[in-house]
Design a protein around this motif. Structure first.
Motif, PDB file in Angstrom:
ATOM      1  N   LEU A 135       0.829  -1.199   0.000  1.00 55.87           N
ATOM      2  CA  LEU A 135       0.000   0.000   0.000  1.00 55.87           C
ATOM      3  C   LEU A 135       0.863   1.249   0.000  1.00 55.87           C
ATOM      4  CD1 LEU A 135      -2.937  -0.828   2.412  1.00 55.87           C
ATOM      5  CD2 LEU A 135      -3.031  -0.364  -0.034  1.00 55.87           C
ATOM      6  N   ARG A 136       1.899   1.212   0.899  1.00 59.81           N
ATOM      7  CA  ARG A 136       2.759   2.389   1.006  1.00 59.81           C
ATOM      8  C   ARG A 136       3.490   2.630  -0.309  1.00 59.81           C
ATOM      9  NH1 ARG A 136       7.628   2.925   3.539  1.00 59.81           N
ATOM     10  NH2 ARG A 136       7.469   0.831   4.308  1.00 59.81           N
ATOM     11  N   LEU A 137       3.950   1.511  -0.896  1.00 59.52           N
ATOM     12  CA  LEU A 137       4.653   1.624  -2.162  1.00 59.52           C
ATOM     13  C   LEU A 137       3.762   2.313  -3.202  1.00 59.52           C
ATOM     14  CD1 LEU A 137       7.460   0.573  -2.963  1.00 59.52           C
ATOM     15  CD2 LEU A 137       6.285  -1.229  -4.234  1.00 59.52           C
ATOM     16  N   GLY A 138       2.486   1.867  -3.229  1.00 60.00           N
ATOM     17  CA  GLY A 138       1.557   2.459  -4.179  1.00 60.00           C
ATOM     18  C   GLY A 138       1.386   3.945  -3.930  1.00 60.00           C
ATOM     19  N   ARG A 139       1.228   4.295  -2.636  1.00 57.81           N
ATOM     20  CA  ARG A 139       1.010   5.710  -2.318  1.00 57.81           C
ATOM     21  C   ARG A 139       2.231   6.548  -2.656  1.00 57.81           C
ATOM     22  NH1 ARG A 139      -2.192   4.270   2.233  1.00 57.81           N
ATOM     23  NH2 ARG A 139      -0.352   4.116   3.521  1.00 57.81           N
ATOM     24  N   ASP A 140       3.407   6.016  -2.294  1.00 57.96           N
ATOM     25  CA  ASP A 140       4.644   6.753  -2.597  1.00 57.96           C
ATOM     26  C   ASP A 140       4.760   6.993  -4.088  1.00 57.96           C
ATOM     27  OD1 ASP A 140       5.164   6.724  -0.007  1.00 57.96           O
ATOM     28  OD2 ASP A 140       6.864   5.327  -0.060  1.00 57.96           O
ATOM     29  N   LEU A 141       4.424   5.958  -4.845  1.00 55.12           N
ATOM     30  CA  LEU A 141       4.528   6.071  -6.292  1.00 55.12           C
ATOM     31  C   LEU A 141       3.626   7.188  -6.806  1.00 55.12           C
ATOM     32  CD1 LEU A 141       6.093   4.444  -8.400  1.00 55.12           C
ATOM     33  CD2 LEU A 141       3.936   3.339  -8.980  1.00 55.12           C
ATOM     34  N   ALA A 142       2.382   7.210  -6.270  1.00 62.33           N
ATOM     35  CA  ALA A 142       1.445   8.245  -6.708  1.00 62.33           C
ATOM     36  C   ALA A 142       1.968   9.629  -6.358  1.00 62.33           C
ATOM     37  CB  ALA A 142       0.081   8.006  -6.064  1.00 62.33           C
ATOM     38  N   ALA A 143       2.484   9.753  -5.117  1.00 60.42           N
ATOM     39  CA  ALA A 143       2.992  11.056  -4.677  1.00 60.42           C
ATOM     40  C   ALA A 143       4.157  11.492  -5.556  1.00 60.42           C
ATOM     41  CB  ALA A 143       3.433  10.979  -3.218  1.00 60.42           C
ATOM     42  N   GLU A 144       5.020  10.518  -5.848  1.00 58.84           N
ATOM     43  CA  GLU A 144       6.185  10.857  -6.652  1.00 58.84           C
ATOM     44  C   GLU A 144       5.750  11.295  -8.046  1.00 58.84           C
ATOM     45  OE1 GLU A 144       9.184   7.727  -7.161  1.00 58.84           O
ATOM     46  OE2 GLU A 144       9.534   8.809  -9.032  1.00 58.84           O
ATOM     47  N   ARG A 145       4.731  10.602  -8.580  1.00 63.94           N
ATOM     48  CA  ARG A 145       4.235  10.962  -9.898  1.00 63.94           C
ATOM     49  C   ARG A 145       3.705  12.383  -9.912  1.00 63.94           C
ATOM     50  NH1 ARG A 145       0.688   6.086 -11.481  1.00 63.94           N
ATOM     51  NH2 ARG A 145       2.329   4.650 -12.070  1.00 63.94           N
ATOM     52  N   ARG A 146       2.934  12.710  -8.848  1.00 62.61           N
ATOM     53  CA  ARG A 146       2.365  14.063  -8.772  1.00 62.61           C
ATOM     54  C   ARG A 146       3.475  15.099  -8.750  1.00 62.61           C
ATOM     55  NH1 ARG A 146      -1.540  12.179  -5.461  1.00 62.61           N
ATOM     56  NH2 ARG A 146      -0.334  12.634  -3.600  1.00 62.61           N
ATOM     57  N   GLN A 147       4.500  14.789  -7.913  1.00 61.14           N
ATOM     58  CA  GLN A 147       5.583  15.757  -7.788  1.00 61.14           C
ATOM     59  C   GLN A 147       6.307  15.952  -9.111  1.00 61.14           C
ATOM     60  OE1 GLN A 147       8.068  14.571  -4.587  1.00 61.14           O
ATOM     61  NE2 GLN A 147       7.385  16.271  -3.294  1.00 61.14           N
ATOM     62  N   ARG A 148       6.508  14.828  -9.782  1.00 62.31           N
ATOM     63  CA  ARG A 148       7.208  14.922 -11.048  1.00 62.31           C
ATOM     64  C   ARG A 148       6.403  15.747 -12.051  1.00 62.31           C
ATOM     65  NH1 ARG A 148       8.785   9.437 -12.233  1.00 62.31           N
ATOM     66  NH2 ARG A 148       6.778   9.335 -13.279  1.00 62.31           N
ATOM     67  N   ALA A 149       5.073  15.514 -12.034  1.00 61.53           N
ATOM     68  CA  ALA A 149       4.221  16.270 -12.948  1.00 61.53           C
ATOM     69  C   ALA A 149       4.337  17.767 -12.666  1.00 61.53           C
ATOM     70  CB  ALA A 149       2.775  15.818 -12.800  1.00 61.53           C
TER      71      ALA A 149
END
Lengths: 241, 397
Positions: free
Chosen positions: B189-203
């Motif tokens: 779950l955490r991995l998924g959330r981190d990934l989403a957060a990282e994606r947002r930041q990158r965007a």
């Protein structure tokens, strides 16, 4: 831009200002430099007296109510709710005050919001001084200033056949009459009011009353498509149209 | 399909579905039966069942026969080598696969759409935008997973293997899988959330970089140019106007000439007129106001001719009228498109245009008329000029 050729709309003798004394204008804009420029250019014409100016909503509301100008020239984009907020707050207390909205933005959302708040017209900041002067006089006379772009927006927003003949009261607010469409089309094509009148074989007064009727519909219509349309126009990239 | 088959056989739909699923775990018999039913039962709303068209198609029969013989050979080989159990248990699965091919080749549009939707849902569950490639992956993943599950359960449940020890092994396996999932769940779950957060930041970072790049390429360059040409007011005005137009388009319209072409690669009418506006403003130094109502992809010759004619008319106005502003108005209606190009310049008397000055008549009016539209010019000395263009919308592709 505004209406090229608004310059040709002679506001008529005493439009706004019976007696020919200068028209009182109040400036609301958060860019001090821009206010100074407009004040200088308008005053130089001798037809305008700038009776006050303000760069924020609260100061503008108090200033306008204190000086009772003929027209308030108000910037759409300002902190604390911007021009529309000034218009709403003043009109809540003094419904007779006339506003002309001014903005760098041509975004439909901003135009529609300023008009819905109660402004009687909309011009962009690239407008030439003579055009601005004519627009101010038209608004001071109680008429509406429709630039080609605003006319285009209205045609777009009210496009399509209205919902089939519902007989509710007040539905006439949700659609344009054929004549109003004709008038708006010509304005969108760059015709001045005078030229619209000649083209349609009607008087300039009739053109003005059509335009004022459209303005009223813009301000009062419950047509939810209006807001939705303006928002969509901003949010949806063109390829999704 | 289950409802249809159930209807034919007069059984409860739910019961039919449950039976199919339960049988699927016995080496895939259920899947084979399901597909067979799909082939034999006439489709909803009438029409011949699938097997008719399948029988008429030589290639399908060939493919199925080839697959069947290969599977048979495999099975014989397996028996010889001494791997009878699992392979024999998979026989129904093999039959199901062959039948699947037949169904896929002959399924109607509706059936195919249903299959696509199911696979699309699965790939969307992964949170990804479904693309053709991802879709193929999802399908592959789904089929592989199903094969593994069916093979596993079939092997466990094969009659010769079913004894207490095997049940214990099965229970242990379930326990291990469940335990591992439980232990790892928070981490996933955490991995998924981190990934989403990282994606947002990158965007966000990309957006900022794009804005900086745009401001640098356009606004800063123009300001530098303006400083260098400060002694030439005309040039300064031209630069400022072009820059303003560009920035405005970028900020407020999310479109315009710089925007990627619309879906299908066709430019739209509004985009084309904006390009005309920019070009004419840059080349001739006058202002072009463009107002549009509605929009339409520029996908036929008539529309392209109208844009070309509008450009010609605007250029003519810039060259001859002496006006400072040209107004372009375009309205898209249900079945037609109208474009008006108007200036308030010196105008001319259309009846007195010398025959050798046929630019306007030939290129502007002729172009529109050749494409089934109409075109007219209205002008009088001192009154400005207006060119009106009208063209039917035609069939959009």
């Amino acid at each position: 831009m505004g209406a090229p050729g608004q310059g040709d709309v002679s506001p008529g003798p005493g439009a706004g200002l019976p007696g020919g004394q200068p028209m009182d204008v109040f400036l609301v804009d958060d860019h001090q430099l821009f206010r100074a420029g407009v004040r200088h250019e308008l005053s130089a014409t001798g037809r305008v007296r700038v009776v006050g100016e303000s760069g924020d909503v609260a100061g503008a509301v108090a200033g306008v109510l204190g000086s009772s100008p003929d027209v308030v020239l108000v910037d759409v984009h300002m902190p604390d709710g911007g021009g529309p907020e000034v218009v709403r707050q003043v009109l809540a207390v003094a419904p007779g005050v006339r506003f002309l909205a001014l903005s760098v933005s041509d975004a439909a959302e901003d135009v529609i919001e300023a008009i819905r708040a109660g402004a009687r017209g909309y011009v962009t900041k690239t407008i030439s001084t003579p055009e601005l002067l004519d627009a101010l006089e038209t608004v001071a006379a109680g008429d509406a200033v429709f630039s080609p772009r605003l006319a285009g927006f209205v045609l777009d927003a009210f496009a399509g056949s209205p919902e089939p003949v519902s007989v509710h009261l007040g539905d006439e607010l949700d659609q344009l009459t054929g004549r109003e469409r004709d008038v708006l089309r010509l304005i969108a094509r760059g015709y001045a009011y005078k030229e619209v009148a000649r083209e349609l074989y009607i008087s300039v007064k009739t053109v003005e009353s059509h335009v004022s009727a459209v303005l009223r519909k813009l301000q009062l219509s419950n047509r939810h498509q209006l807001t939705r349309w303006a928002i969509q126009r901003r949010l949806v990239p063109p390829e999704d149209y | 399909m289950a409802p249809l088959a159930a209807g034919k056989l007069g059984v409860d739909v739910l019961a039919a579905r449950a039976a199919f699923v339960a049988l699927s775990f016995c080496g895939g018999i259920g899947i084979a039966l399901y597909l067979a039913a799909w082939l034999v039962v006439p489709p909803e709303g009438g029409g011949p069942p699938l097997y008719r068209s399948a029988l008429a198609d030589g290639r399908t029969i060939g493919l199925t026969a080839a697959a069947a013989s290969m599977l048979g050979a495999l099975m014989v080989a397996g028996t010889v080598v001494g791997l009878p159990g699992p392979l024999a248990a998979l026989l129904p699965g093999a039959v199901a696969a062959s039948l699947g091919v037949v169904v896929w080749r002959h399924a109607g549009a509706a059936d195919r759409a249903a299959l696509h939707r199911a696979a699309g849902l699965l790939s969307a569950a992964g949170g990804a935008v479904p693309t053709r490639r991802r879709f193929a992956f999802a399908l592959l993943r789904l089929v592989t997973g199903l094969v593994l599950v069916v093979a596993g359960t079939s092997t466990l449940l094969a009659p010769r293997h079913l004894n207490r020890a095997d049940l214990l092994v099965a229970l242990a396996a379930v326990g291990v899988v469940g335990g591992v999932s439980l232990v790892l769940a928070p981490w996933w779950l955490r991995l998924g959330r981190d990934l989403a957060a990282e994606r947002r930041q990158r965007a966000r970072a990309e957006e900022r970089a794009e804005m900086a790049a745009h401001l640098h390429d356009s606004v800063l360059q123009t300001l530098a140019l303006i400083q260098r040409t400060a002694s030439d007011p005309g040039q300064v005005q031209r630069l400022a106007r072009a820059q303003e137009r560009q920035l405005r388009t970028w900020l407020f319209d999310h479109g315009g000439p710089d925007a990627p072409p619309a879906a299908g690669g066709a430019e739209t009418l509004v985009q084309a007129l904006r390009s005309v506006q920019q070009e004419v403003e840059q080349d001739h130094g006058l202002r072009v106001d463009v107002v549009t109502v509605g929009d339409v992809p520029l996908d036929n010759d008539g529309l392209r001719a109208v844009v070309a004619a509008a450009r010609e008319a605007a250029v003519n106005a810039a060259k001859w009228s002496g006006a400072e502003v040209v107004s372009v108005y375009a309205e898209v209606e249900e079945s037609s498109v109208s474009v008006f190009v108007r200036d308030r310049g010196r105008g001319f008397d259309p009846s007195r245009v010398a025959p050798d000055r046929r630019g306007l008549a030939e290129s502007v009016l002729g172009r529109a008329r050749r494409n089934g539209g109409t075109a007219s010019v209205r002008s009088a000395p001192g009154e400005g000029t207006e060119v009106s263009l009208w063209v039917p919308r035609g069939r959009a592709t």
